[in-house]
Design an enzyme around this catalytic site. Structure first.
Site, PDB file in Angstrom:
ATOM      1  N   LYS A  20      74.636  28.854  37.020  1.00  0.00           N
ATOM      2  CA  LYS A  20      73.525  27.895  36.841  1.00  0.00           C
ATOM      3  C   LYS A  20      72.196  28.615  36.701  1.00  0.00           C
ATOM      4  O   LYS A  20      71.405  28.297  35.825  1.00  0.00           O
ATOM      5  CB  LYS A  20      73.403  26.929  38.043  1.00  0.00           C
ATOM      6  CG  LYS A  20      74.591  26.083  38.327  1.00  0.00           C
ATOM      7  CD  LYS A  20      74.286  25.097  39.447  1.00  0.00           C
ATOM      8  CE  LYS A  20      73.927  25.727  40.783  1.00  0.00           C
ATOM      9  NZ  LYS A  20      75.005  26.522  41.404  1.00  0.00           N
ATOM     10  N   ARG A  95      71.787  17.993  45.115  1.00  0.00           N
ATOM     11  CA  ARG A  95      73.032  18.497  45.696  1.00  0.00           C
ATOM     12  C   ARG A  95      73.756  17.422  46.486  1.00  0.00           C
ATOM     13  O   ARG A  95      74.862  17.671  46.981  1.00  0.00           O
ATOM     14  CB  ARG A  95      72.708  19.674  46.629  1.00  0.00           C
ATOM     15  CG  ARG A  95      72.870  21.039  45.991  1.00  0.00           C
ATOM     16  CD  ARG A  95      72.624  22.069  47.067  1.00  0.00           C
ATOM     17  NE  ARG A  95      73.260  23.335  46.833  1.00  0.00           N
ATOM     18  CZ  ARG A  95      72.677  24.375  46.269  1.00  0.00           C
ATOM     19  NH1 ARG A  95      71.452  24.273  45.790  1.00  0.00           N
ATOM     20  NH2 ARG A  95      73.319  25.516  46.154  1.00  0.00           N
ATOM     21  N   ARG A 132      77.894  39.722  42.632  1.00  0.00           N
ATOM     22  CA  ARG A 132      76.502  39.369  42.311  1.00  0.00           C
ATOM     23  C   ARG A 132      75.510  40.142  43.188  1.00  0.00           C
ATOM     24  O   ARG A 132      75.671  40.222  44.403  1.00  0.00           O
ATOM     25  CB  ARG A 132      76.307  37.865  42.520  1.00  0.00           C
ATOM     26  CG  ARG A 132      74.886  37.390  42.312  1.00  0.00           C
ATOM     27  CD  ARG A 132      74.832  35.918  42.046  1.00  0.00           C
ATOM     28  NE  ARG A 132      75.050  35.099  43.234  1.00  0.00           N
ATOM     29  CZ  ARG A 132      75.126  33.759  43.193  1.00  0.00           C
ATOM     30  NH1 ARG A 132      75.026  33.120  42.048  1.00  0.00           N
ATOM     31  NH2 ARG A 132      75.321  33.073  44.294  1.00  0.00           N
ATOM     32  N   ARG A 162      72.707  38.973  48.250  1.00  0.00           N
ATOM     33  CA  ARG A 162      72.022  37.846  48.896  1.00  0.00           C
ATOM     34  C   ARG A 162      72.656  37.613  50.252  1.00  0.00           C
ATOM     35  O   ARG A 162      73.880  37.719  50.379  1.00  0.00           O
ATOM     36  CB  ARG A 162      72.236  36.594  48.037  1.00  0.00           C
ATOM     37  CG  ARG A 162      70.994  36.089  47.365  1.00  0.00           C
ATOM     38  CD  ARG A 162      71.309  35.011  46.379  1.00  0.00           C
ATOM     39  NE  ARG A 162      71.792  33.770  46.998  1.00  0.00           N
ATOM     40  CZ  ARG A 162      71.962  32.622  46.329  1.00  0.00           C
ATOM     41  NH1 ARG A 162      71.693  32.571  45.047  1.00  0.00           N
ATOM     42  NH2 ARG A 162      72.398  31.552  46.937  1.00  0.00           N
ATOM     43  N   ARG A 173      80.114  27.524  51.316  1.00  0.00           N
ATOM     44  CA  ARG A 173      79.272  26.872  50.302  1.00  0.00           C
ATOM     45  C   ARG A 173      80.134  26.115  49.280  1.00  0.00           C
ATOM     46  O   ARG A 173      79.761  25.042  48.817  1.00  0.00           O
ATOM     47  CB  ARG A 173      78.372  27.915  49.615  1.00  0.00           C
ATOM     48  CG  ARG A 173      77.257  28.394  50.560  1.00  0.00           C
ATOM     49  CD  ARG A 173      76.613  29.677  50.103  1.00  0.00           C
ATOM     50  NE  ARG A 173      75.968  29.568  48.818  1.00  0.00           N
ATOM     51  CZ  ARG A 173      75.750  30.594  47.990  1.00  0.00           C
ATOM     52  NH1 ARG A 173      76.146  31.809  48.334  1.00  0.00           N
ATOM     53  NH2 ARG A 173      75.136  30.410  46.861  1.00  0.00           N
TER      54      ARG A 173
HETATM   55  P1  AMP Z   1      71.203  28.253  45.648  1.00  0.00           P
HETATM   56  O1  AMP Z   1      70.341  29.426  45.342  1.00  0.00           O
HETATM   57  O2  AMP Z   1      70.972  27.082  44.750  1.00  0.00           O
HETATM   58  O3  AMP Z   1      72.673  28.630  45.744  1.00  0.00           O
HETATM   59  O4  AMP Z   1      70.773  27.741  47.111  1.00  0.00           O
HETATM   60  C1  AMP Z   1      70.914  28.586  48.241  1.00  0.00           C
HETATM   61  C2  AMP Z   1      70.907  27.730  49.496  1.00  0.00           C
HETATM   62  O5  AMP Z   1      69.665  27.019  49.611  1.00  0.00           O
HETATM   63  C3  AMP Z   1      71.978  26.650  49.563  1.00  0.00           C
HETATM   64  O6  AMP Z   1      73.230  27.123  50.012  1.00  0.00           O
HETATM   65  C4  AMP Z   1      71.341  25.665  50.555  1.00  0.00           C
HETATM   66  O7  AMP Z   1      71.450  26.131  51.877  1.00  0.00           O
HETATM   67  C5  AMP Z   1      69.867  25.722  50.160  1.00  0.00           C
HETATM   68  N1  AMP Z   1      69.541  24.729  49.110  1.00  0.00           N
HETATM   69  C6  AMP Z   1      69.100  24.965  47.842  1.00  0.00           C
HETATM   70  N2  AMP Z   1      68.902  23.830  47.173  1.00  0.00           N
HETATM   71  C7  AMP Z   1      69.207  22.828  48.034  1.00  0.00           C
HETATM   72  C8  AMP Z   1      69.227  21.406  47.929  1.00  0.00           C
HETATM   73  N3  AMP Z   1      68.897  20.782  46.785  1.00  0.00           N
HETATM   74  N4  AMP Z   1      69.619  20.688  49.019  1.00  0.00           N
HETATM   75  C9  AMP Z   1      69.956  21.297  50.162  1.00  0.00           C
HETATM   76  N5  AMP Z   1      69.970  22.624  50.340  1.00  0.00           N
HETATM   77  C10 AMP Z   1      69.612  23.398  49.281  1.00  0.00           C
END
Ligand code: AMP
Length: 233
Positions: A20, A95, A132, A162, A173
């Protein structure tokens, strides 16, 4: 109605590791619209040590979701900025169904919401995330096939894992994705502005498929509008 000047407001849906972020960056460049990543917003807050960052850090490192009201407030505020008038691409939001219904409210009067789901098999996701790395300096995301590259090809910065990309957190996740986020496919899939794209192919090919899906939505919308205008006359 979607004219050539209508904004392209794109949500990229998909599990962790689906690509994404990579696709959102490339799409933002191609369409000259801002890329909004809620994960990046939270990681920046963690780095800055702000209140938001302190609240989010433990949740993120557990692989859980930050609460809906907070995330909705962040996105609502971000979408008030003037740079989104020609559209945007958003990665990592919504989400949950609650976030999706709020986004629909926020979008009233702002044009269509395009939603593209990128699909990739689970085991491929786990492998991809294990490879990654993120550049500490410029945020560029790289895949370290042999696990040896330490430096970013773009800026020479150090590539790091990360903190939520370890295998056990990634599996959590993915579980959270299946439970909380996958239902959004049902939420959106009946809409004429929804498409799926096969993410299990090289990023450039996924990018082309994503562009085609967006153009297909634009074309289909024009046809629908033209037909209803015709029947009205
Ligand atoms: P990502 O980089 O999109 O994988 O997001 C990393 C982490 O940030 C996720 O595993 C969540 O803990 C938090 N996070 C990011 N976006 C959201 C969202 N829209 N709602 C809730 N938690 C989020």
């Amino acid at each position: 109605m979607l004219s050539e000047t209508a904004p392209i407001n794109l949500v990229v849906l998909g599990p962790p590791g689906a690509g994404k972020g990579t696709q959102a960056v490339a799409f933002a460049e191609r369409y000259e619209v801002p890329k909004i990543s809620t994960g990046d917003i939270l990681r920046d807050a963690v780095q800055a040590g702000s209140d938001l960052g302190q609240r989010a850090e433990t949740i993120m490192n557990a692989g859980s979701l930050v609460d809906d009201q907070l995330m909705i407030a962040i996105v609502r505020e971000r979408l008030t900025r003037s740079d989104v008038v020609r559209g945007f691409v958003i990665d990592g939001f919504p989400r949950t169904v609650a976030q999706a219904t709020s986004l629909d409210e926020i979008m009233v009067g702002r044009g269509e919401l395009f939603v593209i789901e990128i699909t990739v098999p689970d085991e491929t996701l786990v492998e991809r995330v294990a490879r990654r790395r993120v550049c500490e300096q410029c945020g560029n995301v790289a895949s370290v096939a042999a696990g040896v590259e330490r430096r970013c090809a773009k800026c020479g910065g150090e590539l790091v894992l990360r903190s939520d990309d370890t295998e056990s957190i990634v599996r959590e996740r993915l579980r959270v994705y299946a439970k909380e986020t996958r239902p959004l496919v049902d939420y959106y899939s009946g809409r004429p502005t929804f498409r799926g794209v096969d993410g299990n192919q090289p990023a450039t090919i996924v990018g082309t498929a994503l562009d085609e899906a967006v153009q297909d939505i634009v074309a289909a919308s024009t046809v629908v509008v033209a037909a209803s205008e015709g029947s009205a006359g």
